[in-house]
Motif scaffolding. Structure first.
Motif, PDB file in Angstrom:
ATOM      1  N   ARG A 361       0.814  -1.217   0.000  1.00  0.00           N
ATOM      2  CA  ARG A 361       0.000   0.000   0.000  1.00  0.00           C
ATOM      3  C   ARG A 361       0.848   1.268   0.000  1.00  0.00           C
ATOM      4  O   ARG A 361       0.330   2.356  -0.202  1.00  0.00           O
ATOM      5  N   SER A 362       2.149   1.121   0.240  1.00  0.00           N
ATOM      6  CA  SER A 362       3.023   2.299   0.153  1.00  0.00           C
ATOM      7  C   SER A 362       4.004   2.225  -1.010  1.00  0.00           C
ATOM      8  O   SER A 362       4.609   3.239  -1.363  1.00  0.00           O
ATOM      9  N   LEU A 363       4.167   1.032  -1.602  1.00  0.00           N
ATOM     10  CA  LEU A 363       5.253   0.888  -2.588  1.00  0.00           C
ATOM     11  C   LEU A 363       4.788   0.494  -3.984  1.00  0.00           C
ATOM     12  O   LEU A 363       5.506   0.714  -4.958  1.00  0.00           O
ATOM     13  N   SER A 364       3.629  -0.105  -4.095  1.00  0.00           N
ATOM     14  CA  SER A 364       3.196  -0.656  -5.375  1.00  0.00           C
ATOM     15  C   SER A 364       2.169   0.289  -6.016  1.00  0.00           C
ATOM     16  O   SER A 364       2.146   1.480  -5.717  1.00  0.00           O
ATOM     17  N   ALA A 366      -1.870   1.427  -6.444  1.00  0.00           N
ATOM     18  CA  ALA A 366      -3.081   1.375  -5.606  1.00  0.00           C
ATOM     19  C   ALA A 366      -2.781   1.578  -4.125  1.00  0.00           C
ATOM     20  O   ALA A 366      -2.876   0.672  -3.313  1.00  0.00           O
ATOM     21  N   HIS A 367      -2.415   2.804  -3.798  1.00  0.00           N
ATOM     22  CA  HIS A 367      -2.160   3.157  -2.404  1.00  0.00           C
ATOM     23  C   HIS A 367      -3.487   3.423  -1.691  1.00  0.00           C
ATOM     24  O   HIS A 367      -4.539   3.482  -2.317  1.00  0.00           O
ATOM     25  N   ASN A 368      -3.396   3.615  -0.361  1.00  0.00           N
ATOM     26  CA  ASN A 368      -4.599   3.875   0.441  1.00  0.00           C
ATOM     27  C   ASN A 368      -4.745   5.360   0.736  1.00  0.00           C
ATOM     28  O   ASN A 368      -3.757   6.038   1.018  1.00  0.00           O
ATOM     29  N   ALA A 369      -6.010   5.806   0.789  1.00  0.00           N
ATOM     30  CA  ALA A 369      -6.258   7.219   1.114  1.00  0.00           C
ATOM     31  C   ALA A 369      -5.751   7.587   2.505  1.00  0.00           C
ATOM     32  O   ALA A 369      -5.441   8.747   2.755  1.00  0.00           O
ATOM     33  N   ASP A 370      -5.662   6.605   3.414  1.00  0.00           N
ATOM     34  CA  ASP A 370      -5.178   6.905   4.769  1.00  0.00           C
ATOM     35  C   ASP A 370      -3.862   7.686   4.698  1.00  0.00           C
ATOM     36  O   ASP A 370      -3.667   8.663   5.412  1.00  0.00           O
ATOM     37  N   PHE A 371      -2.953   7.213   3.835  1.00  0.00           N
ATOM     38  CA  PHE A 371      -1.682   7.917   3.660  1.00  0.00           C
ATOM     39  C   PHE A 371      -1.765   8.927   2.507  1.00  0.00           C
ATOM     40  O   PHE A 371      -1.250  10.037   2.621  1.00  0.00           O
ATOM     41  N   GLU A 372      -2.405   8.540   1.419  1.00  0.00           N
ATOM     42  CA  GLU A 372      -2.381   9.386   0.218  1.00  0.00           C
ATOM     43  C   GLU A 372      -2.994  10.755   0.448  1.00  0.00           C
ATOM     44  O   GLU A 372      -2.656  11.724  -0.226  1.00  0.00           O
ATOM     45  N   SER A 373      -3.945  10.833   1.378  1.00  0.00           N
ATOM     46  CA  SER A 373      -4.629  12.114   1.599  1.00  0.00           C
ATOM     47  C   SER A 373      -3.831  13.046   2.515  1.00  0.00           C
ATOM     48  O   SER A 373      -4.279  14.148   2.813  1.00  0.00           O
ATOM     49  N   ILE A 374      -2.669  12.627   2.948  1.00  0.00           N
ATOM     50  CA  ILE A 374      -1.843  13.484   3.821  1.00  0.00           C
ATOM     51  C   ILE A 374      -1.068  14.471   2.953  1.00  0.00           C
ATOM     52  O   ILE A 374      -0.208  14.084   2.162  1.00  0.00           O
ATOM     53  N   GLY A 375      -1.385  15.747   3.093  1.00  0.00           N
ATOM     54  CA  GLY A 375      -0.778  16.771   2.230  1.00  0.00           C
ATOM     55  C   GLY A 375       0.681  17.053   2.580  1.00  0.00           C
ATOM     56  O   GLY A 375       1.482  17.394   1.700  1.00  0.00           O
ATOM     57  N   ASP A 376       1.028  16.951   3.838  1.00  0.00           N
ATOM     58  CA  ASP A 376       2.407  17.205   4.286  1.00  0.00           C
ATOM     59  C   ASP A 376       3.257  15.978   3.904  1.00  0.00           C
ATOM     60  O   ASP A 376       3.265  14.958   4.603  1.00  0.00           O
ATOM     61  N   ARG A 382       7.308   9.912   6.738  1.00  0.00           N
ATOM     62  CA  ARG A 382       7.697   9.402   8.071  1.00  0.00           C
ATOM     63  C   ARG A 382       6.729   8.337   8.563  1.00  0.00           C
ATOM     64  O   ARG A 382       7.123   7.300   9.095  1.00  0.00           O
ATOM     65  N   LEU A 383       5.441   8.589   8.353  1.00  0.00           N
ATOM     66  CA  LEU A 383       4.430   7.630   8.821  1.00  0.00           C
ATOM     67  C   LEU A 383       4.477   6.346   7.982  1.00  0.00           C
ATOM     68  O   LEU A 383       4.336   5.236   8.510  1.00  0.00           O
ATOM     69  N   GLU A 384       4.666   6.507   6.685  1.00  0.00           N
ATOM     70  CA  GLU A 384       4.726   5.307   5.833  1.00  0.00           C
ATOM     71  C   GLU A 384       5.973   4.470   6.135  1.00  0.00           C
ATOM     72  O   GLU A 384       5.936   3.237   6.032  1.00  0.00           O
ATOM     73  N   ALA A 385       7.054   5.127   6.526  1.00  0.00           N
ATOM     74  CA  ALA A 385       8.263   4.362   6.884  1.00  0.00           C
ATOM     75  C   ALA A 385       7.983   3.480   8.097  1.00  0.00           C
ATOM     76  O   ALA A 385       8.493   2.359   8.201  1.00  0.00           O
ATOM     77  N   ARG A 386       7.161   3.980   9.026  1.00  0.00           N
ATOM     78  CA  ARG A 386       6.776   3.142  10.173  1.00  0.00           C
ATOM     79  C   ARG A 386       5.973   1.927   9.685  1.00  0.00           C
ATOM     80  O   ARG A 386       6.147   0.806  10.178  1.00  0.00           O
ATOM     81  N   SER A 387       5.112   2.168   8.712  1.00  0.00           N
ATOM     82  CA  SER A 387       4.284   1.081   8.192  1.00  0.00           C
ATOM     83  C   SER A 387       5.151   0.025   7.494  1.00  0.00           C
ATOM     84  O   SER A 387       4.927  -1.185   7.642  1.00  0.00           O
ATOM     85  N   LEU A 388       6.140   0.484   6.755  1.00  0.00           N
ATOM     86  CA  LEU A 388       7.047  -0.470   6.090  1.00  0.00           C
ATOM     87  C   LEU A 388       7.821  -1.282   7.123  1.00  0.00           C
ATOM     88  O   LEU A 388       8.012  -2.494   6.972  1.00  0.00           O
ATOM     89  N   THR A 389       8.249  -0.615   8.189  1.00  0.00           N
ATOM     90  CA  THR A 389       9.038  -1.323   9.212  1.00  0.00           C
ATOM     91  C   THR A 389       8.162  -2.340   9.948  1.00  0.00           C
ATOM     92  O   THR A 389       8.571  -3.496  10.154  1.00  0.00           O
ATOM     93  N   LEU A 390       6.965  -1.905  10.347  1.00  0.00           N
ATOM     94  CA  LEU A 390       6.071  -2.831  11.041  1.00  0.00           C
ATOM     95  C   LEU A 390       5.693  -4.002  10.121  1.00  0.00           C
ATOM     96  O   LEU A 390       5.639  -5.159  10.553  1.00  0.00           O
TER      97      LEU A 390
END
Ligand code: SR1
Ligand code: MG
Length: 420
Positions: A361-364, A366-376, A382-390
């Motif tokens: 959902r962060s690399l391929s 068809a991403h998710n709006a949860d992250f995609e809608s973040i304008g900053d 930073r948040l997606e890096a946590r998701s990749l690590t988890l």
């Protein structure tokens, strides 16, 4: 598309004229198509979705497009996916009554389904981004996953029926191939359609250089592609769930196939965890901790709901070929160790699929709006890096994470760390 049995995509203008003769739709919406109001509301990656309103009521009409809507006509996709969606909805409604919208018309040539309009339900992902809770969400979806997994498998179905169903759903090759590529493989190399948030490069590069992780991802793909245990929804993310504040329904099973019993559970939990990790961008400080805590409670309740229902079904509905009572209870022996083995395997698989889904959902595509809608963009990375690590933690540690409590502790820890 005349060579295709007369298939033609609907438009808001043509729908009333073309579907006026469908008795089930007329009964639902009203007999005069001139009085129908039609809006196209599809926001998914593949299909047309129309809401039809009239004097008598309303309905949803969903039609497959002959290409991937997200990408365009350059990516053709057979419209027969509606056939599998229809068969899946019929079975899900039988296996967990009331869990999916009622279908009242299926037109195979037009790849079209007319079904109940869920209202005032909203797509779960939107609710989670808006910080809205759904009462009983985890328990309800855990139960759905357990009923679907158990009742579609050799634990419950007569052998001939299970094999006929496996043969039927394994025909959904084009949609399975999308999952095999986009979910399991593309995240781990520079595939053509991939994209990621600027700034996420170091975290993406770490995963793509991690041979042990790639091997585990392929082991999980082997499970998905070959472990035809039960009919899975195949795409159970928070965009495939519609809710009110207290009611939950599952939609969109066009990716249905036969697969591992832990697949849907893992995909769903991944999407809760993505929602959890994205919250710092969506909530004010005062609301953040309580809403994140509710999301983690939901993860725990989903696992608990799954296991409680699976245990009940094991005790009460184990009538299939696998683990027959003749070997256990009928001899005064316990089947509980066998059940623990099955649940352990489901849990391990689910954690692995969960990690893979978080990665894709962060690399391929068809991403998710949860992250995609973040304008900053810097915060998003930073948040997606946590998701990749988890996600990596879960794929690599799926055999040693002792249970949902350990998963939640890991999620809390990663939520406070920086990986860029
Ligand atoms: C090309 S389809 C991309 C994604 O959309 C669907 O909802 C599935 O999640 C698929 O992987
Ligand atoms: Mg979908």
């Amino acid at each position: 598309m005349d060579g295709d049995g007369g298939y033609r995509p609907l438009t808001t203008e043509t729908l009333p004229g073309r579907l006026a003769g469908v008795p089930a739709l007329a009964a639902r919406v009203g007999p005069d198509p001139a009085a129908w109001r039609v809006a196209e509301v599809g926001d998914g990656n593949l299909n047309l979705v129309f809401v039809v309103e009239g004097p008598a009521g309303d309905a949803v009409v969903k039609q497959a497009l002959p290409y991937v809507r997200l990408v365009g006509e350059s990516w053709p996709l057979p419209v027969n996916r509606t056939f599998f969606e229809w068969h899946a909805l019929v079975r899900q409604d039988r296996r967990d009554p009331g869990s999916v919208p009622k279908v009242f018309h299926f037109d195979e040539a037009q790849s079209l389904l007319a079904m109940e309009r869920l209202s005032p339900h909203v797509i779960l992902r939107r609710k989670l981004i808006a910080g809205e809770r759904v009462e009983g969400l985890g328990e309800r979806l855990g139960r759905f996953c357990a009923r679907a997994a158990f009742r579609g498998s050799d634990l419950a179905l007569p052998a001939a029926e299970r094999k006929a169903d496996a043969a039927l759903f394994l025909g959904n090759v084009d949609l399975m191939k999308i999952t095999e590529d986009l979910v399991f493989t593309d995240p781990y190399f520079a595939a053509e359609m991939n994209s990621h948030t600027p700034g996420l490069e170091p975290a993406a590069a770490r995963l793509r250089a991690d041979d042990a992780l790639k091997a585990e991802a392929q082991h999980l793909l082997r499970r998905y592609a070959t472990a035809a245990e039960t009919m899975i929804h195949g795409d159970l993310h928070t965009g495939s769930v519609m809710c009110t504040d207290r009611e939950t329904r599952v939609i969109d099973p066009e990716f249905a196939s036969y697969g591992p019993m832990g697949f849907d559970l893992g995909m769903l939990v991944a999407n809760y965890l993505v929602a959890f990790l994205s919250q710092p961008a969506h909530r004010a400080a005062a609301d953040l901790a309580p809403f994140q805590a509710w999301l983690l409670d939901t993860v725990g309740e989903t696992f608990a709901g799954f296991e409680a229902e699976f245990r009940r079904l094991w005790a009460e509905e184990r009538t299939g070929t696998l683990y027959p009572a003749a070997l256990f209870e009928a001899q005064g022996r316990s089947s509980l160790p066998a059940l623990e083995g099955v649940l352990g395997e489901i849990r391990r698989d689910a954690l692995g699929f969960c990690g893979i889904e978080m990665h894709r959902r962060s690399l391929s595509l068809a991403h998710n709006a949860d992250f995609e809608s973040i304008g900053d963009v810097a915060l998003r990375a930073r948040l997606e890096a946590r998701s990749l690590t988890l996600g990596r933690d879960l794929v690599m540690g799926r055999g040693s994470i002792s249970g949902p409590a350990a998963l939640l502790a890991l999620a809390r820890r990663r939520n406070g760390e920086d990986f860029l």
